[in-house]
Design a protein around this motif. Structure first.
Motif, PDB file in Angstrom:
ATOM      1  N   TYR A  54     -10.130   0.805  -9.590  1.00 45.52           N
ATOM      2  CA  TYR A  54      -9.266   1.112  -8.420  1.00 45.52           C
ATOM      3  C   TYR A  54      -9.992   0.853  -7.184  1.00 45.52           C
ATOM      4  O   TYR A  54     -11.162   1.648  -7.055  1.00 45.52           O
ATOM      5  CB  TYR A  54      -8.700   2.559  -8.771  1.00 45.52           C
ATOM      6  CG  TYR A  54      -7.757   2.828  -7.906  1.00 45.52           C
ATOM      7  CD1 TYR A  54      -6.426   2.546  -8.105  1.00 45.52           C
ATOM      8  CD2 TYR A  54      -7.806   3.634  -6.721  1.00 45.52           C
ATOM      9  CE1 TYR A  54      -5.310   2.914  -7.244  1.00 45.52           C
ATOM     10  CE2 TYR A  54      -6.851   4.161  -5.794  1.00 45.52           C
ATOM     11  CZ  TYR A  54      -5.536   3.730  -6.225  1.00 45.52           C
ATOM     12  OH  TYR A  54      -4.336   4.029  -5.545  1.00 45.52           O
ATOM     13  N   SER A  55      -9.541  -0.038  -6.383  1.00 46.71           N
ATOM     14  CA  SER A  55     -10.573  -0.206  -5.260  1.00 46.71           C
ATOM     15  C   SER A  55      -9.574  -0.143  -3.878  1.00 46.71           C
ATOM     16  O   SER A  55      -8.507   0.049  -4.010  1.00 46.71           O
ATOM     17  CB  SER A  55     -10.933  -1.863  -5.261  1.00 46.71           C
ATOM     18  OG  SER A  55      -9.772  -2.605  -5.228  1.00 46.71           O
ATOM     19  N   GLU A  56     -10.407   0.227  -3.010  1.00 44.49           N
ATOM     20  CA  GLU A  56      -9.717   0.582  -1.685  1.00 44.49           C
ATOM     21  C   GLU A  56     -10.445  -0.320  -0.559  1.00 44.49           C
ATOM     22  O   GLU A  56     -11.534  -0.565  -0.465  1.00 44.49           O
ATOM     23  CB  GLU A  56     -10.367   1.908  -1.203  1.00 44.49           C
ATOM     24  CG  GLU A  56      -9.832   3.177  -2.038  1.00 44.49           C
ATOM     25  CD  GLU A  56     -10.479   4.500  -1.864  1.00 44.49           C
ATOM     26  OE1 GLU A  56     -10.930   4.809  -0.571  1.00 44.49           O
ATOM     27  OE2 GLU A  56     -10.431   5.402  -2.515  1.00 44.49           O
ATOM     28  N   TRP A  57      -9.351  -1.016   0.187  1.00 44.02           N
ATOM     29  CA  TRP A  57      -9.840  -1.854   1.129  1.00 44.02           C
ATOM     30  C   TRP A  57      -8.941  -1.533   2.416  1.00 44.02           C
ATOM     31  O   TRP A  57      -8.150  -0.869   2.744  1.00 44.02           O
ATOM     32  CB  TRP A  57      -9.235  -3.402   0.743  1.00 44.02           C
ATOM     33  CG  TRP A  57      -9.793  -3.716  -0.335  1.00 44.02           C
ATOM     34  CD1 TRP A  57      -9.361  -3.531  -1.723  1.00 44.02           C
ATOM     35  CD2 TRP A  57     -10.960  -4.670  -0.689  1.00 44.02           C
ATOM     36  NE1 TRP A  57     -10.318  -4.079  -2.554  1.00 44.02           N
ATOM     37  CE2 TRP A  57     -11.216  -5.018  -2.024  1.00 44.02           C
ATOM     38  CE3 TRP A  57     -11.876  -5.235   0.355  1.00 44.02           C
ATOM     39  CZ2 TRP A  57     -12.097  -5.689  -2.337  1.00 44.02           C
ATOM     40  CZ3 TRP A  57     -12.668  -6.175  -0.046  1.00 44.02           C
ATOM     41  CH2 TRP A  57     -13.105  -6.437  -1.449  1.00 44.02           C
ATOM     42  N   GLU A  58      -9.697  -1.936   3.721  1.00 47.32           N
ATOM     43  CA  GLU A  58      -9.263  -1.679   5.052  1.00 47.32           C
ATOM     44  C   GLU A  58      -7.935  -2.281   5.094  1.00 47.32           C
ATOM     45  O   GLU A  58      -6.872  -1.536   5.862  1.00 47.32           O
ATOM     46  CB  GLU A  58     -10.251  -2.093   6.306  1.00 47.32           C
ATOM     47  CG  GLU A  58     -11.338  -1.169   6.304  1.00 47.32           C
ATOM     48  CD  GLU A  58     -12.269  -1.485   7.440  1.00 47.32           C
ATOM     49  OE1 GLU A  58     -11.731  -2.418   8.185  1.00 47.32           O
ATOM     50  OE2 GLU A  58     -13.417  -1.047   7.457  1.00 47.32           O
ATOM     51  N   ASP A  59      -7.728  -3.406   4.821  1.00 45.13           N
ATOM     52  CA  ASP A  59      -6.341  -4.120   4.871  1.00 45.13           C
ATOM     53  C   ASP A  59      -6.180  -5.417   3.904  1.00 45.13           C
ATOM     54  O   ASP A  59      -7.284  -5.576   3.291  1.00 45.13           O
ATOM     55  CB  ASP A  59      -6.225  -4.685   6.462  1.00 45.13           C
ATOM     56  CG  ASP A  59      -7.593  -5.291   6.888  1.00 45.13           C
ATOM     57  OD1 ASP A  59      -7.956  -6.213   6.049  1.00 45.13           O
ATOM     58  OD2 ASP A  59      -7.866  -5.215   8.024  1.00 45.13           O
ATOM     59  N   MET A  60      -5.188  -5.842   3.771  1.00 47.97           N
ATOM     60  CA  MET A  60      -4.941  -7.165   2.945  1.00 47.97           C
ATOM     61  C   MET A  60      -5.798  -8.227   3.157  1.00 47.97           C
ATOM     62  O   MET A  60      -6.438  -8.875   2.544  1.00 47.97           O
ATOM     63  CB  MET A  60      -3.529  -7.489   3.198  1.00 47.97           C
ATOM     64  CG  MET A  60      -2.970  -8.481   1.919  1.00 47.97           C
ATOM     65  SD  MET A  60      -3.377  -8.198   0.369  1.00 47.97           S
ATOM     66  CE  MET A  60      -1.718  -7.283  -0.090  1.00 47.97           C
ATOM     67  N   ASP A  61      -5.986  -8.379   4.550  1.00 49.04           N
ATOM     68  CA  ASP A  61      -7.078  -9.810   4.881  1.00 49.04           C
ATOM     69  C   ASP A  61      -8.339  -9.477   4.347  1.00 49.04           C
ATOM     70  O   ASP A  61      -8.839 -10.254   3.879  1.00 49.04           O
ATOM     71  CB  ASP A  61      -6.764  -9.716   6.563  1.00 49.04           C
ATOM     72  CG  ASP A  61      -7.497 -11.123   6.887  1.00 49.04           C
ATOM     73  OD1 ASP A  61      -7.168 -11.992   6.564  1.00 49.04           O
ATOM     74  OD2 ASP A  61      -8.436 -10.965   7.676  1.00 49.04           O
ATOM     75  N   SER A  62      -8.908  -8.326   4.357  1.00 50.47           N
ATOM     76  CA  SER A  62     -10.161  -8.059   3.604  1.00 50.47           C
ATOM     77  C   SER A  62     -10.222  -8.252   2.352  1.00 50.47           C
ATOM     78  O   SER A  62     -11.227  -8.959   1.893  1.00 50.47           O
ATOM     79  CB  SER A  62     -10.658  -6.676   4.351  1.00 50.47           C
ATOM     80  OG  SER A  62     -10.633  -6.426   5.403  1.00 50.47           O
ATOM     81  N   PHE A  63      -9.283  -7.995   1.626  1.00 50.77           N
ATOM     82  CA  PHE A  63      -9.171  -8.145   0.180  1.00 50.77           C
ATOM     83  C   PHE A  63      -9.032  -9.489  -0.042  1.00 50.77           C
ATOM     84  O   PHE A  63      -9.590 -10.094  -0.934  1.00 50.77           O
ATOM     85  CB  PHE A  63      -8.046  -7.402  -0.262  1.00 50.77           C
ATOM     86  CG  PHE A  63      -7.826  -7.677  -1.672  1.00 50.77           C
ATOM     87  CD1 PHE A  63      -8.596  -7.364  -2.731  1.00 50.77           C
ATOM     88  CD2 PHE A  63      -6.430  -8.320  -2.222  1.00 50.77           C
ATOM     89  CE1 PHE A  63      -8.423  -7.692  -4.166  1.00 50.77           C
ATOM     90  CE2 PHE A  63      -6.239  -8.668  -3.528  1.00 50.77           C
ATOM     91  CZ  PHE A  63      -7.278  -8.260  -4.394  1.00 50.77           C
TER      92      PHE A  63
END
Length: 97
Positions: A54-63
């Motif tokens: 389960y990962s956390e990213w600042e935004d979709m672009d970063s992912f």
């Protein structure tokens, strides 16, 4: 912020290897990917071969930048040797009101 869940079934006998690899990838992400915030590894209590990252990213672009990277391709290529079947993932996005 978005959260991404990666679902895996690990080949029997490769559970420790999968867990150790996760630790290395987590360290790499924290050091090299600006939009990455954190990730946790969860293991099923009813089937010890099933895992969730389960990962956390600042935004979709970063992912998206991560999933087109060479590091991601290297990890998925290696994963094919210890994963049963095809992993799946789900993106959970927080919508600002």
């Amino acid at each position: 912020m978005i959260n991404v869940g990666f679902y895996y079934r690990v080949k029997k006998g490769h559970e420790k290897e999968f867990e150790d690899t996760f630790s290395g990838v987590l360290d790499h992400l924290k050091r090299n990917y600006k939009g990455f915030k954190d990730a946790k590894l969860y293991r099923s209590v009813t089937d010890p071969q099933e895992y969730l990252i389960y990962s956390e990213w600042e935004d979709m672009d970063s992912f998206r930048k991560f999933i087109v990277s060479q590091a991601y391709r290297d990890t998925t290529s290696y994963g094919k040797t210890i994963i049963e079947g095809r992993p799946t993932h789900r993106v959970f996005q927080v919508v600002n009101e």
